[in-house]
Design an enzyme around this catalytic site. Structure first.
Site, PDB file in Angstrom:
ATOM      1  N   ASP A  97       0.843  -1.184   0.000  1.00  0.00           N
ATOM      2  CA  ASP A  97       0.000   0.000   0.000  1.00  0.00           C
ATOM      3  C   ASP A  97       0.889   1.248   0.000  1.00  0.00           C
ATOM      4  O   ASP A  97       1.850   1.340   0.775  1.00  0.00           O
ATOM      5  CB  ASP A  97      -0.885  -0.034   1.252  1.00  0.00           C
ATOM      6  CG  ASP A  97      -1.893   1.081   1.293  1.00  0.00           C
ATOM      7  OD1 ASP A  97      -2.734   1.146   0.392  1.00  0.00           O
ATOM      8  OD2 ASP A  97      -1.843   1.896   2.236  1.00  0.00           O
ATOM      9  N   GLU A 134       1.572   0.361  -5.016  1.00  0.00           N
ATOM     10  CA  GLU A 134       1.148   1.653  -5.540  1.00  0.00           C
ATOM     11  C   GLU A 134       2.363   2.578  -5.597  1.00  0.00           C
ATOM     12  O   GLU A 134       2.901   2.959  -4.567  1.00  0.00           O
ATOM     13  CB  GLU A 134       0.073   2.255  -4.642  1.00  0.00           C
ATOM     14  CG  GLU A 134      -1.205   1.423  -4.583  1.00  0.00           C
ATOM     15  CD  GLU A 134      -2.197   1.978  -3.579  1.00  0.00           C
ATOM     16  OE1 GLU A 134      -3.354   2.229  -3.961  1.00  0.00           O
ATOM     17  OE2 GLU A 134      -1.820   2.170  -2.410  1.00  0.00           O
TER      18      GLU A 134
END
Length: 718
Positions: free
Chosen positions: A411, A440
Site C-alpha cells: 500500500d 502503488e
C-alpha cells in the site's frame, strides 16, 4: 507518570549537540553558560554555538565534547542554578544514531515451556519492564529487563507462560509509557496486549500437491477480495460468513445454484488471490464485529492477524490457526495468496508501540519538526531508518515463512525508500524468487528525496517490482477522479494511442514507464474509488444496461489480453456496484459485500471472462516476460478507424499452440469491417459474446465487427 513539569527544556538533537529552549520569562540573558551534568556527576561545559529568538522562547544550540551515555539521565544546569533533564530529541533521526544502535539479533517473545525470553529495542529508555498477565490466575507480574548491546532490553522469565498477555513499560525522558510489543505475533482482543503462544501448536501439514509453477510474474492473474466482503452476503452459501474459515469453504452455492466462494474463484481460473488487509487493524471492535465495517488500512500490529475475521477473537490461537487454514485451503486449490501489506503508516502515531518505545524514530518529520503527512493519514513511516527498514523486512519474511504468503501488495509503496524495497526483494528471493512484490507507486509529498522513493518514475531502479498502472486504468476507462470523463472502453477514441502503449506493456522503449512488462499491473478497477459499473452510471448514464455491459466486458478483455500482469477486482466480472459509493472503506456490509445474486444474474458474462482467462493461460504470447520479446513478437495493425485497436502476436509458436494471433478491440456500437493482414483463414476463438480456446468461426481477408467487443483470431502452428 504522563507529564513532567519543566522550567526550561533541553534536547539531545545530535550526538554532540544539545538544544536548550528557555522561556523569555526566565530572563534568558543570564542563563548561559550551561553545564551538562553526566550520570556519574561529571560536569561538562556546553559551548553555545548559536542563539535564536523564536517568539516566546530563546533557543540555544550547544556543543559538548564527551560521549553521551544513552540509557541514563543527564541534566543541564544554567549558570544561575536552574536544572532540567536532557530529553532525547532529534538525535534519533541521525545516521550516527542508526549506526550506533542498529541491531540484527532476535526481537519479540520467544516461548519455551520452561521459560519465555522477552526482547525489545528501546535504546533511549532508562528502564524497561515486561508486564505479564497470568493466563489462568488473576495475577499481574512486572519483570525488569536488562539493557544490553545496541539498546536491546531483555529478560528470561522462568515458568510456562503460554497464553500470558504482556506489554512493555518503558521510562523515556522520565515519562513511563506502556506499549504492546512491535514484534508481537499474537495479540488479545482488539490488540490490547501481546500474547505468548507456542507456535508449534499452529503448525499445519503441508499441502498435498505443490502449487503450479509460476515461471514469470506475467503468468499471474490477480483477483482482489476482502475476506469479509467475500462471504458476508446472506446468499453466499458460506457458514462462516465474513471469516477466515468462510474464505476456506468449498462447494458453496448461492441463488439458482450459482457457484460462490472459493470454488467459484478456482473455476474462474485466476492464479493469485489478493486479500485486503488482514494484519491486526483498528476500526472494527473485535468484541462486536458486526457493529462496524472497515477495509483494514488502519494498521495496529503488523505481525499479528486481525481478530474480527476469527470465529473467536478472544482466543489468540483462533485467528492464527484459522488464517493458516484458509491459506492452506487456497493452496490446496492451486491458488497463490497475496497479502495487502500496509507498512507506510500506522493508525495512531502517538499511541503506536513504535512511537511509545522509541519516540521520534520510526516516523518522518518535516523541516519544522512536525510529523510528515505524505500518506494523508497523519504519519509516514521512515522506512529509510535502519531499524524501521528491519521491522518491515522482518515482518514480510515472517508472513512468507510462517503463513506461506506468495506475494505482497505494498500500500502506497511510493512512500517507501528504494533501498528498503530492495531489501524486501532480496529477503524474499532467499525464500522463494517466485513471490510477487508490487504496489502503488504514486509520488506522494513525504520528505524523502525524489530519487530515493519507490515510485513508478524510479521503476528502472526496482526492475523486479511491479506497479499499479494508473495510466492503463485511466486510458481505458477515463479519469478515476473525474467521473464524467470517458476513456476508450467508454466510447472515447481520443486516448487510443495511450491505450495502445498500455496494451504493449507500457515499455520505456515505446515511450512508457517500465523496463519490461513484468512491471505493469494492468487494471481498470480495484477496491479504491468507484467500481467500473458505478463509473459508467455517471459517465455513460444515457446508455442502456446491455450496452454498458458490453463496455465493461471490453475493458476486462483489454486487461486480460494486454502485456503485463492482469488484475481484477472481485465482482468486476459480474458488474459489481457499490451504489455509487466511491470510498466505501467504512460503509456497511450492504454496500461492500459481494452480491452473489448479481453473479447468478450475469452467468453468461462471467463465463465470458472465464474464457478470457483461459485464453490468456493457453498461450504465452499474451504474457511475454521481456521487453525484447514484446518488440520481437508484438505489432499493431494500422491504419484502422479511431474506434478500433488491433494488434498481432506473430512468430509465436514457441509460446503455445498458435503461430499467429490477432486481437481486436472495438468501442463503438456500429458495424465496422477491418482488413486482415493476409488471405489465410483465421480461426475465431473470441468475439463480443463468446470466448475460450476452442474455435467457433472463421475469417478470411476481412473481419466484421458487429458492435462493441473484443475479437481474437488464431492461426495454428505448422
Amino acid at each position: 507518570m504522563l507529564h513532567i513539569s519543566r522550567t526550561f527544556a533541553a534536547y539531545l538533537d545530535e550526538m554532540d549537540q544539545i538544544v536548550v529552549l528557555a522561556p523569555k520569562s526566565l530572563g534568558f540573558d543570564g542563563m548561559a553558560p550551561f553545564t551538562l551534568v553526566a550520570p556519574s556527576g561529571e560536569e561538562i561545559l556546553l559551548s553555545v554555538q548559536h542563539v535564536e529568538d523564536v517568539g516566546e522562547t530563546v533557543k540555544y544550540v550547544c556543543r559538548f565534547a564527551s560521549a553521551f551515555e544513552f540509557g541514563a539521565t543527564y541534566w543541564v544546569r544554567s549558570c544561575r542554578g536552574e536544572e532540567t533533564d536532557v530529553q532525547i530529541g532529534a538525535v534519533v533521526r541521525t545516521p550516527a544514531f542508526d549506526d550506533r544502535f542498529f541491531y540484527d539479533g532476535p526481537l519479540g517473545a520467544e516461548y519455551f515451556k520452561e521459560q519465555t525470553v522477552f526482547r525489545v529495542w528501546a535504546p533511549t529508555a532508562t528502564a524497561v519492564s515486561v508486564k505479564l498477565v497470568h493466563p489462568h490466575l488473576d495475577e499481574i507480574r512486572c519483570v525488569p529487563l536488562v539493557r544490553g548491546e545496541r539498546g536491546v532490553w531483555s529478560a528470561v522469565v522462568p515458568g510456562d507462560w503460554e497464553r500470558a498477555r504482556y506489554t512493555y513499560i518503558a521510562c523515556i525522558n522520565r515519562v513511563w509509557r506502556e506499549a504492546v510489543d512491535p514484534y508481537a505475533t499474537a495479540v488479545s482482543v482488539n490488540g490490547e496486549f501481546g500474547v505468548v503462544i507456542d507456535w508449534e501448536k499452529t503448525k499445519l501439514a503441508p499441502p498435498s500437491l505443490p502449487l503450479p509453477p509460476l515461471c514469470s510474474p506475467t503468468d499471474a492473474i490477480i483477483y482482489e477480495l476482502s475476506i469479509r466482503d467475500f462471504t458476508s452476503h446472506p446468499d453466499s452459501g458460506a457458514v462462516h460468513k465474513g471469516k477466515y474459515l468462510g474464505l476456506a469453504e468449498t462447494n458453496t452455492s448461492g441463488p439458482n445454484g450459482t457457484a460462490t466462494g472459493l470454488s467459484y474463484v478456482k473455476e474462474l481460473g485466476v492464479t493469485h488471490v489478493q486479500l485486503m488487509p488482514f494484519m491486526d487493524f483498528a476500526g472494527v471492535d473485535e468484541r462486536d464485529p458486526q457493529a462496524a465495517y472497515n477495509w483494514g488500512y488502519n494498521p495496529l500490529h503488523l505481525y499479528a492477524p486481525e481478530g474480527s475475521y476469527a470465529t473467536d477473537p478472544a482466543d489468540p490461537y483462533a485467528r492464527i490457526v484459522e488464517l493458516k487454514q484458509a491459506i492452506h485451503t487456497l493452496h490446496e486449490n492451486g491458488l497463490r495468496v497475496v497479502m495487502d501489506a500496509v507498512y507506510n503508516h500506522v493508525y495512531d502515531r502517538e499511541q503506536s508501540p513504535l512511537e511509545k518505545l522509541v519516540p521520534g524514530y520510526y516516523f518522518r518529520y518535516d523541516a519544522y519538526g512536525q510529523p510528515a503527512n505524505g500518506t494523508g493519514v497523519g504519519n509516514d513511516i521512515a522506512s529509510e531508518r535502519r531499524m524501521a527498514r528491519r521491522w518491515i523486512v522482518d515482518s514480510v519474511v515472517f508472513w512468507a515463512k510462517e503463513y506461506g504468503i506468495d506475494g505482497f501488495r505494498f500500500d502506497l509503496m511510493g512512500v517507501h525508500d528504494i533501498e528498503t524495497m530492495k531489501a524486501v526483494r532480496d529477503a524474499l528471493d532467499a525464500i522463494d524468487p517466485s513471490i510477487l512484490v508490487y504496489g502503488e507507486g504514486w509520488d506522494l509529498p513525504t520528505p524523502l528525496p525524489p530519487e530515493q522513493k519507490a515510485t513508478m518514475a524510479n521503476a528502472k531502479q526496482l526492475p523486479r517490482f511491479a506497479y499499479f498502472n494508473d495510466r492503463f486504468r485511466d486510458a481505458v476507462k477515463g479519469s478515476t477522479f473525474h467521473l464524467p470523463d470517458r476513456g476508450f472502453a467508454l466510447g472515447n477514441p481520443g486516448g487510443r494511442e495511450q491505450v495502445k502503449l498500455a496494451i504493449a506493456g507500457s515499455l520505456r522503449a515505446l515511450g512508457g514507464l517500465f523496463c519490461h512488462p513484468r512491471q505493469s499491473i494492468n487494471y481498470v478497477e480495484c477496491h479504491d474509488n468507484h467500481t467500473f459499473w458505478d463509473k459508467m452510471e455517471a459517465a455513460n448514464h444515457d446508455e442502456p444496461e446491455w450496452l454498458r455491459r458490453k463496455r465493461q466486458k471490453l475493458a476486462t478483455a483489454i486487461v486480460l489480453l494486454a502485456q503485463g500482469i492482469p488484475f481484477l477486482h472481485s465482482g468486476q466480472e459480474f458488474y459489481r456496484t457499490k451504489g455509487g459509493d466511491g470510498n466505501s472503506y467504512r460503509s456497511p456490509d450492504a454496500v461492500n459485500q459481494l452480491d452473489w445474486g448479481r453473479k447468478s444474474r450475469y452467468e453468461d458474462d462471467v463465463r465470458y471472462v472465464q474464457g478470457l482467462i483461459a485464453l490468456r493461460r493457453a498461450h504465452g504470447a499474451f504474457r511475454l516476460a521481456t521487453e525484447a520479446e514484446v518488440l520481437r513478437h508484438f505489432t499493431f495493425l494500422e491504419p484502422l478507424p479511431p474506434s478500433v485497436i488491433a494488434y498481432r502476436l506473430h512468430d509465436a509458436a514457441v509460446y503455445g499452440p498458435w503461430e499467429d494471433i490477432i486481437v481486436v478491440h472495438h468501442n463503438e456500437e456500429k458495424e465496422t469491417a477491418i482488413a486482415l493482414p493476409d488471405e489465410r483463414e483465421w480461426a475465431v476463438v473470441c468475439d463480443g459474446q463468446r470466448c475460450g480456446t476452442t474455435p467457433f468461426g472463421q475469417a478470411r481477408g476481412m473481419l466484421r465487427l458487429d458492435g462493441i467487443g473484443t475479437w481474437v483470431l488464431v492461426h495454428p502452428a505448422g
